[in-house]
Write a protein that holds these residues in place. Sequence first.
Motif, PDB file in Angstrom:
ATOM      1  N   THR A 262      -5.855  13.480  -3.683  1.00  0.00           N
ATOM      2  CA  THR A 262      -5.026  12.284  -3.585  1.00  0.00           C
ATOM      3  C   THR A 262      -3.732  12.541  -2.841  1.00  0.00           C
ATOM      4  O   THR A 262      -3.259  11.686  -2.091  1.00  0.00           O
ATOM      5  CB  THR A 262      -4.695  11.750  -4.990  1.00  0.00           C
ATOM      6  OG1 THR A 262      -5.888  11.275  -5.598  1.00  0.00           O
ATOM      7  CG2 THR A 262      -3.699  10.611  -4.936  1.00  0.00           C
TER       8      THR A 262
ATOM      9  N   LEU B  39       0.837  -1.206   0.000  1.00  0.00           N
ATOM     10  CA  LEU B  39       0.000   0.000   0.000  1.00  0.00           C
ATOM     11  C   LEU B  39       0.867   1.250   0.000  1.00  0.00           C
ATOM     12  O   LEU B  39       0.609   2.212  -0.728  1.00  0.00           O
ATOM     13  CB  LEU B  39      -0.925   0.001   1.218  1.00  0.00           C
ATOM     14  CG  LEU B  39      -2.017  -1.074   1.276  1.00  0.00           C
ATOM     15  CD1 LEU B  39      -2.824  -0.933   2.551  1.00  0.00           C
ATOM     16  CD2 LEU B  39      -2.935  -0.983   0.066  1.00  0.00           C
ATOM     17  N   PHE B  40       1.900   1.241   0.854  1.00  0.00           N
ATOM     18  CA  PHE B  40       2.820   2.370   0.870  1.00  0.00           C
ATOM     19  C   PHE B  40       3.540   2.515  -0.474  1.00  0.00           C
ATOM     20  O   PHE B  40       3.710   3.624  -0.995  1.00  0.00           O
ATOM     21  CB  PHE B  40       3.861   2.203   1.983  1.00  0.00           C
ATOM     22  CG  PHE B  40       3.465   2.824   3.294  1.00  0.00           C
ATOM     23  CD1 PHE B  40       3.006   4.130   3.351  1.00  0.00           C
ATOM     24  CD2 PHE B  40       3.579   2.114   4.481  1.00  0.00           C
ATOM     25  CE1 PHE B  40       2.661   4.721   4.555  1.00  0.00           C
ATOM     26  CE2 PHE B  40       3.236   2.694   5.692  1.00  0.00           C
ATOM     27  CZ  PHE B  40       2.766   4.005   5.724  1.00  0.00           C
TER      28      PHE B  40
ATOM     29  N   LEU C 105      -2.819  -0.167  -6.447  1.00  0.00           N
ATOM     30  CA  LEU C 105      -3.064   0.193  -5.054  1.00  0.00           C
ATOM     31  C   LEU C 105      -4.468  -0.224  -4.624  1.00  0.00           C
ATOM     32  O   LEU C 105      -4.671  -0.729  -3.512  1.00  0.00           O
ATOM     33  CB  LEU C 105      -2.888   1.700  -4.881  1.00  0.00           C
ATOM     34  CG  LEU C 105      -3.163   2.305  -3.504  1.00  0.00           C
ATOM     35  CD1 LEU C 105      -2.191   1.753  -2.471  1.00  0.00           C
ATOM     36  CD2 LEU C 105      -3.056   3.829  -3.559  1.00  0.00           C
TER      37      LEU C 105
ATOM     38  N   VAL D 218      -3.620   7.837   4.264  1.00  0.00           N
ATOM     39  CA  VAL D 218      -2.739   6.691   4.023  1.00  0.00           C
ATOM     40  C   VAL D 218      -1.803   6.478   5.205  1.00  0.00           C
ATOM     41  O   VAL D 218      -1.643   5.350   5.693  1.00  0.00           O
ATOM     42  CB  VAL D 218      -1.933   6.908   2.723  1.00  0.00           C
ATOM     43  CG1 VAL D 218      -0.950   5.760   2.503  1.00  0.00           C
ATOM     44  CG2 VAL D 218      -2.876   7.043   1.533  1.00  0.00           C
ATOM     45  N   GLU D 219      -1.186   7.548   5.690  1.00  0.00           N
ATOM     46  CA  GLU D 219      -0.220   7.427   6.786  1.00  0.00           C
ATOM     47  C   GLU D 219      -0.889   6.933   8.066  1.00  0.00           C
ATOM     48  O   GLU D 219      -0.379   6.022   8.732  1.00  0.00           O
ATOM     49  CB  GLU D 219       0.458   8.776   7.042  1.00  0.00           C
ATOM     50  CG  GLU D 219       1.322   9.285   5.893  1.00  0.00           C
ATOM     51  CD  GLU D 219       2.721   8.684   5.885  1.00  0.00           C
ATOM     52  OE1 GLU D 219       2.941   7.667   6.562  1.00  0.00           O
ATOM     53  OE2 GLU D 219       3.585   9.242   5.192  1.00  0.00           O
TER      54      GLU D 219
ATOM     55  N   LYS E 125     -11.939   0.967   5.454  1.00  0.00           N
ATOM     56  CA  LYS E 125     -11.131   1.439   4.332  1.00  0.00           C
ATOM     57  C   LYS E 125     -11.789   2.518   3.479  1.00  0.00           C
ATOM     58  O   LYS E 125     -11.221   2.918   2.457  1.00  0.00           O
ATOM     59  CB  LYS E 125     -10.795   0.247   3.421  1.00  0.00           C
ATOM     60  CG  LYS E 125     -10.194  -0.952   4.113  1.00  0.00           C
ATOM     61  CD  LYS E 125     -10.082  -2.137   3.156  1.00  0.00           C
ATOM     62  CE  LYS E 125      -9.576  -3.385   3.847  1.00  0.00           C
ATOM     63  NZ  LYS E 125      -9.526  -4.543   2.921  1.00  0.00           N
TER      64      LYS E 125
ATOM     65  N   ASN F 294      -2.213   3.212   7.804  1.00  0.00           N
ATOM     66  CA  ASN F 294      -1.144   2.221   7.855  1.00  0.00           C
ATOM     67  C   ASN F 294      -0.416   2.219   9.195  1.00  0.00           C
ATOM     68  O   ASN F 294       0.017   1.161   9.667  1.00  0.00           O
ATOM     69  CB  ASN F 294      -0.151   2.464   6.718  1.00  0.00           C
ATOM     70  CG  ASN F 294      -0.685   2.003   5.373  1.00  0.00           C
ATOM     71  OD1 ASN F 294      -1.815   1.527   5.279  1.00  0.00           O
ATOM     72  ND2 ASN F 294       0.103   2.145   4.333  1.00  0.00           N
TER      73      ASN F 294
ATOM     74  N   TYR G 150       1.126   3.807  -3.323  1.00  0.00           N
ATOM     75  CA  TYR G 150       0.653   5.169  -3.081  1.00  0.00           C
ATOM     76  C   TYR G 150       1.785   6.166  -3.312  1.00  0.00           C
ATOM     77  O   TYR G 150       1.612   7.185  -3.985  1.00  0.00           O
ATOM     78  CB  TYR G 150       0.103   5.330  -1.661  1.00  0.00           C
ATOM     79  CG  TYR G 150      -0.239   6.788  -1.387  1.00  0.00           C
ATOM     80  CD1 TYR G 150      -1.401   7.342  -1.907  1.00  0.00           C
ATOM     81  CD2 TYR G 150       0.631   7.608  -0.673  1.00  0.00           C
ATOM     82  CE1 TYR G 150      -1.696   8.690  -1.710  1.00  0.00           C
ATOM     83  CE2 TYR G 150       0.340   8.946  -0.465  1.00  0.00           C
ATOM     84  CZ  TYR G 150      -0.819   9.476  -0.989  1.00  0.00           C
ATOM     85  OH  TYR G 150      -1.091  10.809  -0.813  1.00  0.00           O
TER      86      TYR G 150
ATOM     87  N   LEU H 119      -5.481  -2.702  -1.524  1.00  0.00           N
ATOM     88  CA  LEU H 119      -6.356  -2.236  -0.442  1.00  0.00           C
ATOM     89  C   LEU H 119      -7.534  -3.184  -0.272  1.00  0.00           C
ATOM     90  O   LEU H 119      -7.959  -3.485   0.853  1.00  0.00           O
ATOM     91  CB  LEU H 119      -6.864  -0.827  -0.742  1.00  0.00           C
ATOM     92  CG  LEU H 119      -7.796  -0.217   0.301  1.00  0.00           C
ATOM     93  CD1 LEU H 119      -7.077  -0.044   1.642  1.00  0.00           C
ATOM     94  CD2 LEU H 119      -8.341   1.132  -0.175  1.00  0.00           C
TER      95      LEU H 119
ATOM     96  N   PHE I   5      -9.726   5.698   2.440  1.00  0.00           N
ATOM     97  CA  PHE I   5      -8.570   5.260   1.652  1.00  0.00           C
ATOM     98  C   PHE I   5      -9.027   4.913   0.233  1.00  0.00           C
ATOM     99  O   PHE I   5      -8.367   5.267  -0.755  1.00  0.00           O
ATOM    100  CB  PHE I   5      -7.922   4.045   2.322  1.00  0.00           C
ATOM    101  CG  PHE I   5      -6.490   3.792   1.929  1.00  0.00           C
ATOM    102  CD1 PHE I   5      -6.003   4.135   0.680  1.00  0.00           C
ATOM    103  CD2 PHE I   5      -5.615   3.194   2.828  1.00  0.00           C
ATOM    104  CE1 PHE I   5      -4.679   3.887   0.328  1.00  0.00           C
ATOM    105  CE2 PHE I   5      -4.292   2.945   2.494  1.00  0.00           C
ATOM    106  CZ  PHE I   5      -3.828   3.283   1.227  1.00  0.00           C
TER     107      PHE I   5
END
Length: 450
Positions: free
Chosen positions: A133, A31-32, A196, A141-142, A90, A145, A35, A200, A93
């Motif tokens: 985005t 995912l990281f 991505l 996202v940060e 989710k 995760n 993205y 996810l 995200f």
Amino acid sequence: MSTTPATPDAPAKPRARDSLKKPAFWNFGGLFFFYFAIWQLAFTFLSRWLETEAGMSHGNIGLLNSVMAFTAFCLQPFYGFIQDKLGFRKNLFAFVVLVGAMMGPFFAFVFTPIVNANQVLGAIVGGVFLSLTLNAGVGIVETFNERNSRANGFEYGHVRLFGSVAGATASLVGGFIWASNPNNIWWAGTFSALVLGVLLFVAKTPKPGDAGYAAVGGDPAGEETKARVNMSTVKELLTNRSFVGFMVLMFGTAALYDVFDQQFPNYFAQFVNGTIDSQVLFSRVVFVQILAEAVVMIATPFLINKIGAKNGLLLFGLVLVVRVLGSAFFTSTEMLIVWRLLAAIEMPLMLISVMKYLTRMFDVRISATAYMLGFNMAKQIGIVIFSWAFGLSYDAIGFGNSYIVMGIVVIAVTIVASLLMRDDRKYALSDGTFPVVSANPAEQPTSETR
């Protein structure tokens, strides 16, 4: 402050080798990766593309970046509130992924015609779209995760290095894409977003009743703590001395880190001689920088556990000052490459220190809100102010003089923040780690004790 003992179901202290055996580690690393492939493609090539392909002035490029930041600033309170309510779900995200998948069609069929008609309108529309985005989406996202890292028992900094590897890969591959057709940069972003989305969809997150569910502030037995984010919570954060200092630091360092990098490729191009395309050379420099960043990221969590998150943030500010002022006074191609490579130290220091400071000093149940307010919103305010201001400054007094002013601003806010922020090491256990915060509000230390 009295520390709260870890609950019996709390995950053990993360070990790097154990993390490699967990499928979730690779899933969230993916995912990281995809993205930040989108992120790096956009921010490595955006300013140069806007100047050479879209024909925008430096001032309007700065305006676009300011609009990106202002849009993110407006969205952060809602994003943080919603994500803390969603916990491990989710939905937000997925929205970030959907907008990212539209990047190729947007730049091909929407943005270019608007810019040809009116650059200011194009800057506004493009800034809003990209922010969904990038500037605003990155917080989702940060925090998503990071929360899952705690739930699955692996170090956030180690899974986050996938983002650095992605940045290096995207910079290198993006250089070849740029040389072939600069417009394909945006279609590469669309491709990354589609991958991505698949990752996810298959990612497994804890459910009520799972031991890891306590990472979101819920009861491992399955009963989620109800009290989370309300106006009282926000007011308490905003009146907390350490939180105010943290916001000041992000306003003047994290923001100017981004502002400095926004149009640095255009500055770099002025000093590149020979037959090589300056943007291709720059993409290779960024590739090396981010590859080095990934290596530094491995060791940074251990360093921050030793020196403390506050000191890690102040060290980040110091390195930023050196890079900005160095770029103003030492302008050969070789030295500009050296200054760019210093970012390999900056980014890990900032990312790991931010997450550790927030989760150590404030209630983990509202980690998304604290991140959105303290990091993203403060940073976006700075970007809104500084992007357009320095964009105009580049046109008026040149890059070098503008960088001197920028360096002075970073020094000033770092000193102010250092006086306001409390040292997180005061709350550490004897081995340098930190206790798991209890899900019981009665046992949670208040901001006044911190």
